[in-house]
Design a protein around this motif. Structure first.
Motif, PDB file in Angstrom:
ATOM      1  N   VAL A  40       0.857  -1.178   0.000  1.00  0.00           N
ATOM      2  CA  VAL A  40       0.000   0.000   0.000  1.00  0.00           C
ATOM      3  C   VAL A  40       0.894   1.230   0.000  1.00  0.00           C
ATOM      4  N   ASN A  41       0.669   2.140  -0.948  1.00  0.00           N
ATOM      5  CA  ASN A  41       1.500   3.343  -1.002  1.00  0.00           C
ATOM      6  C   ASN A  41       0.954   4.401  -0.053  1.00  0.00           C
ATOM      7  N   ALA A  42       1.544   5.588  -0.064  1.00  0.00           N
ATOM      8  CA  ALA A  42       1.160   6.661   0.858  1.00  0.00           C
ATOM      9  C   ALA A  42      -0.262   7.157   0.615  1.00  0.00           C
ATOM     10  N   ASP A  43      -0.776   6.993  -0.613  1.00  0.00           N
ATOM     11  CA  ASP A  43      -2.137   7.431  -0.921  1.00  0.00           C
ATOM     12  C   ASP A  43      -3.180   6.366  -0.608  1.00  0.00           C
ATOM     13  N   GLY A  44      -2.752   5.166  -0.202  1.00  0.00           N
ATOM     14  CA  GLY A  44      -3.678   4.105   0.139  1.00  0.00           C
ATOM     15  C   GLY A  44      -4.002   3.167  -0.997  1.00  0.00           C
ATOM     16  N   TYR A  45      -3.273   3.250  -2.106  1.00  0.00           N
ATOM     17  CA  TYR A  45      -3.514   2.387  -3.254  1.00  0.00           C
ATOM     18  C   TYR A  45      -2.509   1.237  -3.263  1.00  0.00           C
ATOM     19  N   LEU A  46      -2.935   0.103  -3.833  1.00  0.00           N
ATOM     20  CA  LEU A  46      -2.026  -1.025  -3.982  1.00  0.00           C
ATOM     21  C   LEU A  46      -1.109  -0.786  -5.172  1.00  0.00           C
ATOM     22  N   GLU A  47       0.147  -1.139  -5.024  1.00  0.00           N
ATOM     23  CA  GLU A  47       1.093  -1.035  -6.129  1.00  0.00           C
ATOM     24  C   GLU A  47       2.101  -2.158  -6.027  1.00  0.00           C
ATOM     25  N   ASN A  48       2.825  -2.358  -7.108  1.00  0.00           N
ATOM     26  CA  ASN A  48       3.832  -3.409  -7.140  1.00  0.00           C
ATOM     27  C   ASN A  48       4.999  -2.985  -6.252  1.00  0.00           C
ATOM     28  N   PHE A  49       5.280  -3.741  -5.228  1.00  0.00           N
ATOM     29  CA  PHE A  49       6.273  -3.384  -4.225  1.00  0.00           C
ATOM     30  C   PHE A  49       7.690  -3.556  -4.743  1.00  0.00           C
ATOM     31  N   LYS A  50       7.931  -4.561  -5.538  1.00  0.00           N
ATOM     32  CA  LYS A  50       9.291  -4.855  -5.968  1.00  0.00           C
ATOM     33  C   LYS A  50       9.791  -3.906  -7.045  1.00  0.00           C
ATOM     34  N   SER A  51       8.901  -3.220  -7.754  1.00  0.00           N
ATOM     35  CA  SER A  51       9.345  -2.328  -8.815  1.00  0.00           C
ATOM     36  C   SER A  51       9.529  -0.891  -8.337  1.00  0.00           C
ATOM     37  N   SER A  52       9.073  -0.573  -7.136  1.00  0.00           N
ATOM     38  CA  SER A  52       9.236   0.791  -6.634  1.00  0.00           C
ATOM     39  C   SER A  52       9.807   0.753  -5.212  1.00  0.00           C
TER      40      SER A  52
END
Length: 60
Positions: A40-52
């Motif tokens: 979960v990023n700072a805005d509360g959305y799911l994102e790919n963890f390994k690429s960022s």
């Protein structure tokens, strides 16, 4: 002949009751031990963890 059908019905009834009790055993699923690729990023959305990797937080 009637006694044959009675014995056949009783045998079928016992088979229907006993076979499910002695059926195949389910194996326990082993728990996952790896980390998920999602975070979960700072805005509360799911994102790919390994690429960022810029969103990685230290764990204390």
């Amino acid at each position: 002949m009637d006694s044959f059908y009675i014995v056949l019905e009783i045998t079928a009834l016992i088979a229907v009751i006993i076979i499910p009790l002695a059926g195949p055993k389910k194996e326990k699923a082993s728990p996952k031990t790896e980390m998920s690729a999602l975070a979960v990023n700072a805005d509360g959305y799911l994102e790919n963890f390994k690429s960022s990797p810029e969103y990685q937080q230290p764990v204390e």
